[in-house]
Scaffold this active site. Structure first.
Site, PDB file in Angstrom:
ATOM      1  N   LYS A  81       5.745   0.545  -5.092  1.00  0.00           N
ATOM      2  CA  LYS A  81       5.713  -0.885  -4.811  1.00  0.00           C
ATOM      3  C   LYS A  81       5.559  -1.677  -6.108  1.00  0.00           C
ATOM      4  O   LYS A  81       4.732  -1.346  -6.958  1.00  0.00           O
ATOM      5  CB  LYS A  81       4.535  -1.167  -3.863  1.00  0.00           C
ATOM      6  CG  LYS A  81       4.453  -2.574  -3.313  1.00  0.00           C
ATOM      7  CD  LYS A  81       3.306  -2.642  -2.296  1.00  0.00           C
ATOM      8  CE  LYS A  81       3.224  -4.006  -1.625  1.00  0.00           C
ATOM      9  NZ  LYS A  81       2.156  -4.039  -0.594  1.00  0.00           N
ATOM     10  N   SER A 156       3.438  -5.533   3.811  1.00  0.00           N
ATOM     11  CA  SER A 156       4.204  -6.031   2.682  1.00  0.00           C
ATOM     12  C   SER A 156       4.875  -4.939   1.857  1.00  0.00           C
ATOM     13  O   SER A 156       5.676  -5.226   0.960  1.00  0.00           O
ATOM     14  CB  SER A 156       3.284  -6.845   1.779  1.00  0.00           C
ATOM     15  OG  SER A 156       2.254  -6.030   1.233  1.00  0.00           O
ATOM     16  N   SER A 180      -0.472  -3.443   5.501  1.00  0.00           N
ATOM     17  CA  SER A 180       0.755  -3.376   4.694  1.00  0.00           C
ATOM     18  C   SER A 180       1.225  -1.981   4.320  1.00  0.00           C
ATOM     19  O   SER A 180       2.316  -1.822   3.784  1.00  0.00           O
ATOM     20  CB  SER A 180       0.594  -4.210   3.419  1.00  0.00           C
ATOM     21  OG  SER A 180       0.569  -5.580   3.730  1.00  0.00           O
TER      22      SER A 180
END
Length: 470
Positions: A81, A156, A180
């Site tokens: 990420k 996310s 997330s």
């Protein structure tokens, strides 16, 4: 071993490279080939660093030929990420504000994986500043679900879920502040571990909420997550909130059977208002766990709606405090939805925030009392399968916000309590969308969750199914 090394699990490919059954260069080339095929459809990567990755893989092979191994991930290509700082690399955090940000230090969690020998493939897409559960990003485009590209990935950690599901990386770091890690794991059909607050250092990871943020992996299997957690967990002088508790042998836990374990099924909240197919898959998952030797019992939890509301309140205030300067100086550089959420945090009185923080201890004590007789609680990671990108886009109509609020109903209480939770692929809808169940444990008892997840995965193949390129 699969004829395509990109389809192997993280644990299997790491062993194959270590045993010289396949080279890091071959593996990296195979993954880059899949990225070239899938990336135009999924938008899972923020940046792909093909030449650098192949060069690093060649170096890893040369070192291994000389008898030198850096560690458990030697030569394994991974991407993470785009919120984990790596010295000298652009880290956008999914935003315009940090579009050109180049940190001088590397996140501790990432550094520990690098020290174990991983090869960097690039960086993965995410929701702007990690503040959203769908995968939408107005700056860089929505990330798409490889099982059906009209549907969301969850956020996310959108790129992490999509890329792991499509086998464009063997695993990926995500972060979980309100769901997330578990949202993308559920919607994309991969395994995702939300760790106990403090289990993994947050140093060098772009923060969102100082008291809720956690670092955790997404991968194909519970065993893969155990490997990564064992490498990352532990104290860190750069993060004084990182726990000094000993790090268990998570891999050993995944080899244990489920016999002797007691798993609780909630009597309310997590079983209310479920999509019929999610309800069916919950029943089937519980039946499988029972068949594998776990004892199943009912548990009555405290009011989870209060926990969910308190989690949202704490997140809103802490995120607003972090972003206050940029909101004043650069409001035009935020996406409208993220800016609205941040501005909401500025309207909450300090007294209300402090009350929510003070209640966390008593709330955790009440929860622990309610689950004292079980080793873990099982619940759906979300009440619905993945909605479409269109119906969860707030720009398309007023109904989207209700869709979004429903998505995180079952994840937020866990964040408020700071507990660990493992989302495991548990089945598919009739239209082919994956559904995940989360195992909720006690503080710092990730090993028990990984043991249950691995036991379930020995009895099922949901985690091993691979989406087809349409």
């Amino acid at each position: 071993m699969s004829s395509d090394p990109a389809l192997m699990t993280l644990t299997a490919v790491a062993k194959a490279i270590a045993d010289k059954k396949v080279s890091s260069h071959e593996v990296t080339r195979a993954v880059l080939h899949r990225i070239a095929e899938w990336q135009p459809r999924l938008n899972a990567y923020m940046a792909v660093e093909s030449e650098q990755a192949l060069a690093a893989a060649t170096e890893a092979d040369a070192a291994l030929a000389k008898g030198s191994s850096r560690g458990a991930l030697h030569g394994v290509p991974l991407a993470h990420k785009d919120m984990y700082y790596e010295a000298g690399k652009v880290v956008t955090c999914g935003s315009l504000i940090r579009r050109d940000f180049v940190p001088k230090t590397t996140a501790t969690a990432l550094q520990r994986l690098k020290d174990a020998g991983q090869v960097r493939l690039g960086s993965l897409q995410m929701v702007e500043f990690a503040y959203g559960p769908t995968g939408h990003n107005v700056h860089y485009g929505a990330v798409r679900n490889p099982w059906n590209t009209e549907h969301i990935t969850g956020g996310s950690s959108s790129g992490s879920g999509s890329a792991v599901a499509a086998r464009l990386t063997f695993a990926a770091l995500g972060s979980d502040t309100g769901g997330s890690v578990r949202m993308p794991a559920h919607f994309c059909g991969v395994t995702g571990l939300k760790t106990t607050v403090g289990r993994v250092s947050r140093a060098g990871a772009m923060p969102l909420s100082q008291s809720l943020d956690t670092v955790g992996p997404l991968a194909q299997t519970a065993e893969d997550c155990a490997l990564l957690l064992g490498l990352m967990a532990g104290a860190d002088p750069e993060d004084m909130t990182a726990s000094t508790q000993p790090v268990p042998d998570y891999m050993a836990a995944t080899r244990q059977s489920l016999k002797g374990l007691k798993i609780g099924v909630p009597t309310a909240f997590y079983v209310d208002d479920l999509d019929p197919e999610v309800a069916r898959i919950l029943d089937e998952t519980v039946a499988t766990l029972k068949k594998e030797g776990a004892e199943i019992v009912k548990v009555e939890l405290s009011d989870q709606r209060q926990l969910s509301a308190a989690s949202q309140l704490v997140l809103a205030v802490e995120a607003a405090a972090l972003h206050k300067r940029w909101m004043i100086e650069r409001p035009q550089d935020y996406g409208a939805q993220v800016l609205m959420r941040l501005e909401n945090g500025l309207t909450i009185p300090a007294v209300t925030y402090l009350e929510a923080m003070r209640w966390r201890g008593p709330a955790l004590a009440a929860h622990n009392a309610a689950v004292s007789g079980v080793d873990a609680v099982i619940a759906p990671s979300a009440p619905v399968p993945a909605p479409t990108i269109a119906e969860s886009d707030v720009g398309n109509g007023p109904g989207a916000e209700a869709v979004i609020q429903r998505l995180t109903r079952f994840t937020r209480p866990v964040n408020y309590l700071g507990l660990p939770s493992l989302s495991i692929p548990s089945g598919f809808t009739k239209t082919g969308l994956p559904v995940g169940m989360q195992l909720i444990g006690r503080s710092f008892e990730e090993a028990t969750l990984l043991r249950i997840g691995a036991g379930f995965q020995r009895a099922t193949d949901f985690h091993a199914r691979v989406p087809k390129l349409a």
